[in-house]
Write a protein that holds these residues in place. Structure first.
Motif, mmCIF file in Angstrom:
data_model
loop_
_atom_site.group_PDB
_atom_site.id
_atom_site.type_symbol
_atom_site.label_atom_id
_atom_site.label_comp_id
_atom_site.label_asym_id
_atom_site.label_seq_id
_atom_site.Cartn_x
_atom_site.Cartn_y
_atom_site.Cartn_z
ATOM 1 N N LEU A 21 38.611 -7.317 -13.435
ATOM 2 C CA LEU A 21 38.357 -8.473 -14.292
ATOM 3 C C LEU A 21 39.570 -9.405 -14.314
ATOM 4 O O LEU A 21 39.419 -10.638 -14.355
ATOM 5 C CB LEU A 21 38.012 -8.007 -15.705
ATOM 6 N N ALA A 22 40.769 -8.822 -14.266
ATOM 7 C CA ALA A 22 41.978 -9.642 -14.174
ATOM 8 C C ALA A 22 41.972 -10.452 -12.878
ATOM 9 O O ALA A 22 42.387 -11.619 -12.856
ATOM 10 C CB ALA A 22 43.213 -8.760 -14.251
ATOM 11 N N ARG A 23 41.488 -9.846 -11.806
ATOM 12 C CA ARG A 23 41.387 -10.551 -10.528
ATOM 13 C C ARG A 23 40.523 -11.801 -10.678
ATOM 14 O O ARG A 23 40.882 -12.880 -10.185
ATOM 15 C CB ARG A 23 40.778 -9.612 -9.485
ATOM 16 N N GLN A 24 39.399 -11.669 -11.363
ATOM 17 C CA GLN A 24 38.514 -12.820 -11.553
ATOM 18 C C GLN A 24 39.205 -13.919 -12.341
ATOM 19 O O GLN A 24 39.076 -15.111 -12.022
ATOM 20 C CB GLN A 24 37.231 -12.384 -12.264
ATOM 21 N N ARG A 25 39.942 -13.552 -13.364
ATOM 22 C CA ARG A 25 40.618 -14.561 -14.183
ATOM 23 C C ARG A 25 41.732 -15.256 -13.385
ATOM 24 O O ARG A 25 41.921 -16.475 -13.503
ATOM 25 C CB ARG A 25 41.190 -13.919 -15.447
ATOM 26 N N ILE A 26 42.464 -14.484 -12.585
ATOM 27 C CA ILE A 26 43.536 -15.070 -11.778
ATOM 28 C C ILE A 26 42.961 -16.035 -10.743
ATOM 29 O O ILE A 26 43.459 -17.160 -10.573
ATOM 30 C CB ILE A 26 44.367 -13.964 -11.111
ATOM 31 N N ALA A 27 41.904 -15.620 -10.050
ATOM 32 C CA ALA A 27 41.288 -16.514 -9.063
ATOM 33 C C ALA A 27 40.775 -17.789 -9.726
ATOM 34 O O ALA A 27 40.929 -18.894 -9.181
ATOM 35 C CB ALA A 27 40.149 -15.791 -8.335
ATOM 36 N N GLY A 28 40.177 -17.660 -10.898
ATOM 37 C CA GLY A 28 39.685 -18.834 -11.609
ATOM 38 C C GLY A 28 40.806 -19.771 -12.011
ATOM 39 O O GLY A 28 40.679 -21.002 -11.900
ATOM 40 N N ALA A 29 41.924 -19.217 -12.473
ATOM 41 C CA ALA A 29 43.057 -20.046 -12.879
ATOM 42 C C ALA A 29 43.651 -20.788 -11.680
ATOM 43 O O ALA A 29 44.017 -21.973 -11.779
ATOM 44 C CB ALA A 29 44.118 -19.177 -13.550
ATOM 45 N N ILE A 30 43.756 -20.106 -10.546
ATOM 46 C CA ILE A 30 44.292 -20.751 -9.344
ATOM 47 C C ILE A 30 43.338 -21.847 -8.867
ATOM 48 O O ILE A 30 43.779 -22.944 -8.477
ATOM 49 C CB ILE A 30 44.533 -19.704 -8.243
ATOM 50 N N ARG A 31 42.060 -21.571 -8.912
ATOM 51 C CA ARG A 31 41.083 -22.586 -8.508
ATOM 52 C C ARG A 31 41.226 -23.843 -9.371
ATOM 53 O O ARG A 31 41.242 -24.967 -8.851
ATOM 54 C CB ARG A 31 39.675 -21.997 -8.609
ATOM 55 N N ARG A 32 41.366 -23.664 -10.669
ATOM 56 C CA ARG A 32 41.530 -24.828 -11.552
ATOM 57 C C ARG A 32 42.838 -25.556 -11.267
ATOM 58 O O ARG A 32 42.894 -26.791 -11.317
ATOM 59 C CB ARG A 32 41.462 -24.382 -13.016
ATOM 60 N N LEU A 33 43.901 -24.791 -10.956
ATOM 61 C CA LEU A 33 45.192 -25.398 -10.648
ATOM 62 C C LEU A 33 45.067 -26.374 -9.484
ATOM 63 O O LEU A 33 45.554 -27.516 -9.555
ATOM 64 C CB LEU A 33 46.204 -24.297 -10.314
ATOM 65 N N PHE A 34 44.409 -25.944 -8.420
ATOM 66 C CA PHE A 34 44.287 -26.805 -7.246
ATOM 67 C C PHE A 34 43.275 -27.925 -7.457
ATOM 68 O O PHE A 34 43.485 -29.061 -7.000
ATOM 69 C CB PHE A 34 43.953 -25.968 -6.010
ATOM 70 N N GLU A 35 42.186 -27.645 -8.128
ATOM 71 C CA GLU A 35 41.220 -28.707 -8.386
ATOM 72 C C GLU A 35 41.833 -29.806 -9.256
ATOM 73 O O GLU A 35 41.587 -31.001 -9.026
ATOM 74 C CB GLU A 35 39.974 -28.130 -9.050
#
Length: 348
Positions: A21-35
């Motif tokens: 679940l932490a993996r999902q949150r980290i990927a989501g945060a990185i995606r928002r960072l780049f978007e």
């Protein structure tokens, strides 16, 4: 024969689930960072005519069978790099991807044959800008899981501190007691440089085999003497690699003996690799030919060169790009020791 419970056993999954679940949150945060920074997320094809042409990377091979039953080799990519650079040539100025990539002969606590690579590219911007991006990625990952520390096997790093920036030459001097510039290969002098490097490395207690080349010795010094000292307390950006150790990076304009390449480390673990990208197709072809000759010498095989990629390089703008192992970042952010613990469905 499996001797322990499989990853899908309910009691094992329950133990692994918080890190997943932490993996999902980290990927989501990185995606928002780049978007939020006006990057476009892209999806690149996994099957390629060439998996990449680095000497020590090994690919999974398959075949395309045409309607006339003609067969053509294809490979699962070892990186989305070739495809991403073709998109830069097509006109995309900023892009990122979470790519599933595949590397054979790799299985350890930090390696899995299938893993996730975050790659991002900036057209018209320096590789120093990617150093700033790496710091933001670490910060975003820590925020996503509300941690103040990255941890791996007793080593720790503060993800919110600005990374240390250390040249490869300075790291060799500091951590290995080696003057790297004194043993750099020169045109027509590779054998003498190799022998001098071998003598110094062996005097420092490193094993050097008779058939080890200059790059083999360099890699051994990095892995045994330098890497364990990097990213302790805070992340380290190790920059300015010898030009021979940067297959797709452009030379530094101020000193062409070195390349615009850096790696990001935390807790002694390599997390990312970045280049100021080479855009000279003839120089790139020469490097590929050299590395494939080395691959043939060492492993008895070589991979084809993607001619379409070289054609794209001729029109690709100046750019910088980075590749970061998402799984390793999640490991450090969750304090797990083995990569399988942060993969949803690892190999048994």
């Amino acid at each position: 024969m499996q001797t322990s419970a499989p990853w899908w056993a309910p009691e094992i999954h329950t133990r692994r689930r918080p890190a997943l679940l932490a993996r999902q949150r980290i990927a989501g945060a990185i995606r928002r960072l780049f978007e939020d920074a006006d990057f476009l997320e892209v999806e690149t094809a996994i099957l390629q005519v060439s998996p990449g042409n680095e000497t020590h990377l090994h690919a999974f091979r398959t075949e395309l069978v045409r309607l006339d039953m003609a067969r053509e080799p294809l490979y699962l990519h070892t990186s989305p790099e070739f495809a991403c650079k073709k998109l830069l040539a097509a006109g995309e100025p900023r892009l990122f991807t979470f790519a599933r990539v595949f590397r054979n002969r790799e299985r350890s606590a930090l390696h899995h044959p299938e893993f996730t690579m975050l790659e991002w590219y900036r057209a018209g911007e320096s590789y120093e800008r990617l150093m700033d991006d790496c710091a933001l990625v670490l910060h975003s990952a820590a925020d996503a899981v509300e941690t103040d520390v990255l941890v791996h096997r007793g080593r720790s790093a503060d993800p919110r501190l600005a990374p240390e920036r250390l040249s490869v030459s300075a790291a060799f001097a500091c951590h290995a007691g080696i003057d790297l510039e004194a043993v750099l290969p020169a045109d027509g002098d590779n054998g003498a440089a190799r022998d001098a490097f071998a003598t110094i490395a062996m005097a420092g207690g490193l094993r050097v085999a008779p058939d080890d080349g200059w790059s083999d010795i360099f890699s051994r010094v990095i892995s045994e003497r330098v890497e364990p000292k990097l990213g302790l307390g805070r992340a380290t950006i190790l920059y300015d690699y010898p030009i021979s150790e940067a297959a797709l990076a452009r030379p530094k304009p101020t000193d062409p003996r070195f390349a615009e390449r850096f790696e990001l480390y935390a807790c002694g673990v390599e997390l990312a690799n970045a280049f100021g990208e080479l855009t000279d197709p003839e120089e790139q072809r020469a490097r590929f030919d050299h590395d494939m000759a080395e691959k043939q010498r060492i492993y008895g095989e070589r991979y084809p060169i993607d001619e379409d990629f070289l054609a794209a390089l001729a029109v690709m703008p100046a750019a910088s790009g980075a590749a970061l192992g998402l799984d390793r970042l999640v490991m450090l952010a969750t304090g797990t020791d083995r990569i399988e613990d942060v993969l949803w469905t690892p190999l048994p």
